[in-house]
Scaffold this motif. Structure first.
Motif, PDB file in Angstrom:
ATOM      1  N   ARG A 120       0.835  -1.215   0.000  1.00  0.00           N
ATOM      2  CA  ARG A 120       0.000   0.000   0.000  1.00  0.00           C
ATOM      3  C   ARG A 120       0.862   1.255   0.000  1.00  0.00           C
ATOM      4  O   ARG A 120       0.582   2.225  -0.727  1.00  0.00           O
ATOM      5  CB  ARG A 120      -0.925  -0.009   1.214  1.00  0.00           C
ATOM      6  CG  ARG A 120      -2.042  -1.047   1.158  1.00  0.00           C
ATOM      7  CD  ARG A 120      -3.095  -0.774   2.229  1.00  0.00           C
ATOM      8  NE  ARG A 120      -2.539  -0.864   3.576  1.00  0.00           N
ATOM      9  CZ  ARG A 120      -2.497  -1.978   4.298  1.00  0.00           C
ATOM     10  NH1 ARG A 120      -2.936  -3.124   3.791  1.00  0.00           N
ATOM     11  NH2 ARG A 120      -1.995  -1.966   5.523  1.00  0.00           N
ATOM     12  N   LEU A 121       1.928   1.238   0.812  1.00  0.00           N
ATOM     13  CA  LEU A 121       2.814   2.401   0.875  1.00  0.00           C
ATOM     14  C   LEU A 121       3.531   2.609  -0.453  1.00  0.00           C
ATOM     15  O   LEU A 121       3.656   3.744  -0.938  1.00  0.00           O
ATOM     16  CB  LEU A 121       3.822   2.213   2.005  1.00  0.00           C
ATOM     17  CG  LEU A 121       4.664   3.438   2.373  1.00  0.00           C
ATOM     18  CD1 LEU A 121       3.784   4.574   2.874  1.00  0.00           C
ATOM     19  CD2 LEU A 121       5.711   3.071   3.420  1.00  0.00           C
ATOM     20  N   ASN A 122       4.001   1.510  -1.047  1.00  0.00           N
ATOM     21  CA  ASN A 122       4.652   1.602  -2.349  1.00  0.00           C
ATOM     22  C   ASN A 122       3.731   2.236  -3.385  1.00  0.00           C
ATOM     23  O   ASN A 122       4.131   3.091  -4.180  1.00  0.00           O
ATOM     24  CB  ASN A 122       5.058   0.212  -2.849  1.00  0.00           C
ATOM     25  CG  ASN A 122       6.305  -0.325  -2.174  1.00  0.00           C
ATOM     26  OD1 ASN A 122       6.909   0.357  -1.345  1.00  0.00           O
ATOM     27  ND2 ASN A 122       6.682  -1.536  -2.505  1.00  0.00           N
ATOM     28  N   GLU A 123       2.482   1.777  -3.400  1.00  0.00           N
ATOM     29  CA  GLU A 123       1.520   2.278  -4.374  1.00  0.00           C
ATOM     30  C   GLU A 123       1.334   3.785  -4.224  1.00  0.00           C
ATOM     31  O   GLU A 123       1.279   4.521  -5.221  1.00  0.00           O
ATOM     32  CB  GLU A 123       0.176   1.554  -4.197  1.00  0.00           C
ATOM     33  CG  GLU A 123      -0.847   1.847  -5.265  1.00  0.00           C
ATOM     34  CD  GLU A 123      -0.535   1.202  -6.599  1.00  0.00           C
ATOM     35  OE1 GLU A 123      -1.225   1.505  -7.582  1.00  0.00           O
ATOM     36  OE2 GLU A 123       0.425   0.381  -6.663  1.00  0.00           O
ATOM     37  N   ARG A 124       1.262   4.234  -2.985  1.00  0.00           N
ATOM     38  CA  ARG A 124       1.079   5.672  -2.767  1.00  0.00           C
ATOM     39  C   ARG A 124       2.320   6.460  -3.134  1.00  0.00           C
ATOM     40  O   ARG A 124       2.236   7.465  -3.866  1.00  0.00           O
ATOM     41  CB  ARG A 124       0.709   5.934  -1.296  1.00  0.00           C
ATOM     42  CG  ARG A 124       0.577   7.431  -0.984  1.00  0.00           C
ATOM     43  CD  ARG A 124      -0.104   7.684   0.332  1.00  0.00           C
ATOM     44  NE  ARG A 124       0.669   7.254   1.482  1.00  0.00           N
ATOM     45  CZ  ARG A 124       1.664   7.978   2.025  1.00  0.00           C
ATOM     46  NH1 ARG A 124       2.020   9.125   1.479  1.00  0.00           N
ATOM     47  NH2 ARG A 124       2.291   7.530   3.094  1.00  0.00           N
ATOM     48  N   TYR A 125       3.485   6.013  -2.642  1.00  0.00           N
ATOM     49  CA  TYR A 125       4.719   6.749  -2.925  1.00  0.00           C
ATOM     50  C   TYR A 125       5.002   6.808  -4.437  1.00  0.00           C
ATOM     51  O   TYR A 125       5.363   7.865  -4.974  1.00  0.00           O
ATOM     52  CB  TYR A 125       5.907   6.107  -2.214  1.00  0.00           C
ATOM     53  CG  TYR A 125       6.064   6.498  -0.767  1.00  0.00           C
ATOM     54  CD1 TYR A 125       5.755   7.775  -0.325  1.00  0.00           C
ATOM     55  CD2 TYR A 125       6.543   5.585   0.171  1.00  0.00           C
ATOM     56  CE1 TYR A 125       5.904   8.139   1.007  1.00  0.00           C
ATOM     57  CE2 TYR A 125       6.704   5.939   1.504  1.00  0.00           C
ATOM     58  CZ  TYR A 125       6.381   7.212   1.914  1.00  0.00           C
ATOM     59  OH  TYR A 125       6.541   7.565   3.232  1.00  0.00           O
ATOM     60  N   LEU A 126       4.869   5.674  -5.118  1.00  0.00           N
ATOM     61  CA  LEU A 126       5.145   5.667  -6.548  1.00  0.00           C
ATOM     62  C   LEU A 126       4.120   6.494  -7.309  1.00  0.00           C
ATOM     63  O   LEU A 126       4.453   7.191  -8.273  1.00  0.00           O
ATOM     64  CB  LEU A 126       5.182   4.224  -7.072  1.00  0.00           C
ATOM     65  CG  LEU A 126       6.400   3.418  -6.623  1.00  0.00           C
ATOM     66  CD1 LEU A 126       6.233   1.947  -6.990  1.00  0.00           C
ATOM     67  CD2 LEU A 126       7.676   3.973  -7.256  1.00  0.00           C
ATOM     68  N   GLY A 127       2.857   6.423  -6.903  1.00  0.00           N
ATOM     69  CA  GLY A 127       1.840   7.252  -7.532  1.00  0.00           C
ATOM     70  C   GLY A 127       2.153   8.727  -7.385  1.00  0.00           C
ATOM     71  O   GLY A 127       1.976   9.517  -8.334  1.00  0.00           O
ATOM     72  N   GLU A 128       2.639   9.123  -6.219  1.00  0.00           N
ATOM     73  CA  GLU A 128       3.004  10.525  -5.992  1.00  0.00           C
ATOM     74  C   GLU A 128       4.208  10.929  -6.831  1.00  0.00           C
ATOM     75  O   GLU A 128       4.220  11.995  -7.456  1.00  0.00           O
ATOM     76  CB  GLU A 128       3.296  10.740  -4.506  1.00  0.00           C
ATOM     77  CG  GLU A 128       2.067  10.612  -3.605  1.00  0.00           C
ATOM     78  CD  GLU A 128       2.418  10.605  -2.131  1.00  0.00           C
ATOM     79  OE1 GLU A 128       1.493  10.776  -1.320  1.00  0.00           O
ATOM     80  OE2 GLU A 128       3.612  10.420  -1.786  1.00  0.00           O
ATOM     81  N   LEU A 129       5.236  10.074  -6.852  1.00  0.00           N
ATOM     82  CA  LEU A 129       6.454  10.418  -7.590  1.00  0.00           C
ATOM     83  C   LEU A 129       6.210  10.513  -9.094  1.00  0.00           C
ATOM     84  O   LEU A 129       6.757  11.383  -9.779  1.00  0.00           O
ATOM     85  CB  LEU A 129       7.546   9.381  -7.301  1.00  0.00           C
ATOM     86  CG  LEU A 129       8.213   9.484  -5.925  1.00  0.00           C
ATOM     87  CD1 LEU A 129       9.061   8.262  -5.644  1.00  0.00           C
ATOM     88  CD2 LEU A 129       9.074  10.753  -5.837  1.00  0.00           C
ATOM     89  N   PHE A 130       5.382   9.621  -9.621  1.00  0.00           N
ATOM     90  CA  PHE A 130       5.081   9.645 -11.054  1.00  0.00           C
ATOM     91  C   PHE A 130       3.951  10.610 -11.395  1.00  0.00           C
ATOM     92  O   PHE A 130       3.649  10.815 -12.569  1.00  0.00           O
ATOM     93  CB  PHE A 130       4.730   8.230 -11.535  1.00  0.00           C
ATOM     94  CG  PHE A 130       5.931   7.348 -11.762  1.00  0.00           C
ATOM     95  CD1 PHE A 130       6.613   7.376 -12.968  1.00  0.00           C
ATOM     96  CD2 PHE A 130       6.378   6.489 -10.770  1.00  0.00           C
ATOM     97  CE1 PHE A 130       7.718   6.567 -13.181  1.00  0.00           C
ATOM     98  CE2 PHE A 130       7.476   5.673 -10.967  1.00  0.00           C
ATOM     99  CZ  PHE A 130       8.160   5.710 -12.180  1.00  0.00           C
ATOM    100  N   GLY A 131       3.337  11.202 -10.377  1.00  0.00           N
ATOM    101  CA  GLY A 131       2.294  12.184 -10.613  1.00  0.00           C
ATOM    102  C   GLY A 131       0.932  11.612 -10.902  1.00  0.00           C
ATOM    103  O   GLY A 131       0.052  12.302 -11.440  1.00  0.00           O
TER     104      GLY A 131
END
Length: 329
Positions: free
Chosen positions: A108-119
């Motif tokens: 879940r954390l990965n999904e959020r962090y990567l979603g934020e970084l990739f916009g």
């Protein structure tokens, strides 16, 4: 700038280190970088308490950046130092506490962090680590070509996925096999992101036909292996104490029923063989591209390998190695 650097050659006779056929150098403005990184951490409120800030100081993240990128511009070495501070905070959260054995929470954390970084999703700026990583992303975006940012982000994505793999192993109390570990270690260390940052020492990042050529990719792979394997060597005492299994020496002991002494010796042989291979491949790279930028990139890779050891020998994060190796030997 290179004429102002402090250069040393580290050998096996010094603090149980490794031999390299090239020297380590430190950026001359390391103290300025250190001060600015601590200011950046405080300004973005990346640490919740004094203890977390003390861990950043003890890790000497600015010194790591200065040893890895001794000839970089101030802008680039500061970027690397600030990124390393955020990465250490993120790394510790993945490796320690309840998150380290909870793959569902990591996913879940990965999904959020990567979603934020990739916009892809709106950033949660209440998360201090997210604030730090997004600041790093925006600084790369504002000063370098978009294709370079995408290259860096893709390598950073692998780091997140490797942390999920590690969490699954811990939850299952599983020690990975050697071949699997060697493959995944290249991603869990985030070293490819630093190999990307080496390109910022050039007038322009390397073109795709060069950076993705098998020869130069081998250079990056070997740099990755050397930094990760030596990290495992220097952090062994810390990881044995904490029960962490993601360490090449521990994996060798488990897979091949080796003693601690034999596993350490095996890592050393693997390391030395890899360095010999690295020297051969560099000659082939220069024969294929007798180009100043490629030569500068290879020189920077040399400095990164030797500098990483120089930092590790002094870092408080890896204390206690000498007594452990003396006991094993």
């Amino acid at each position: 700038m290179s004429s102002d650097r402090v250069s040393v050659v580290v050998s096996k006779s010094e603090s149980y280190g490794f031999d390299y056929p090239f020297s380590a150098s430190c950026h001359p403005n390391v103290d300025v970088v250190h001060r600015r990184t601590l200011q950046w951490v405080r300004r973005l409120r990346l640490t919740a308490d004094h203890r977390a800030l003390s861990r950043i100081k003890a890790a000497n993240v600015a010194h790591l950046a200065a040893w890895l990128l001794p000839s970089a511009s101030m802008q680039t070495v500061q970027l690397a130092s600030d990124f390393t501070a955020a990465l250490f905070l993120l790394d510790d959260s993945y490796d320690e506490g309840s998150l380290s054995v909870d793959p569902e929470a990591v996913a879940r954390l990965n999904e959020r962090y990567l979603g934020e970084l990739f916009g892809y999703v709106r950033a949660d700026l209440s998360d201090p680590v997210a604030r730090g990583l997004l600041d790093i992303r925006d600084r790369i975006k504002g000063n370098h070509p978009n294709f370079f940012l995408n290259r860096w982000l893709s390598h950073f994505q692998y780091y997140y996925e490797a942390n999920l793999w590690e969490a699954n192993n811990r939850a299952r109390q599983r020690v990975p096999a050697v071949d699997e570990y060697l493959m995944m270690r290249r991603f869990s260390g985030a070293v490819y992101t630093y190999c990307d940052l080496l390109e910022l020492l050039l007038d322009r990042p390397l073109p795709l036909e060069v950076v993705r050529h098998p020869l130069l990719q081998s250079v990056r792979d070997i740099c990755n292996d050397i930094l990760c394997w030596t990290n495992d060597y220097f952090s062994l005492g810390k990881e044995l104490t904490s029960g962490e299994v993601h360490n090449l020496i521990i994996v060798l002991m488990n897979s091949d029923n080796m003693t601690l002494e034999d596993a350490i010796a095996r890592l050393r042989r693997m390391h030395d063989d890899r360095i010999a291979e690295y020297q051969d491949i560099k000659e082939k790279v220069l024969a294929s591209w007798p180009d100043d930028d490629v030569r500068r990139y290879l020189d920077a890779a040399d400095a990164m390998i030797a500098g990483n050891q120089r930092w590790a020998l002094a870092a408080g994060r890896y204390s206690g190695l000498e007594s452990l190796i003396a006991h094993a030997g």
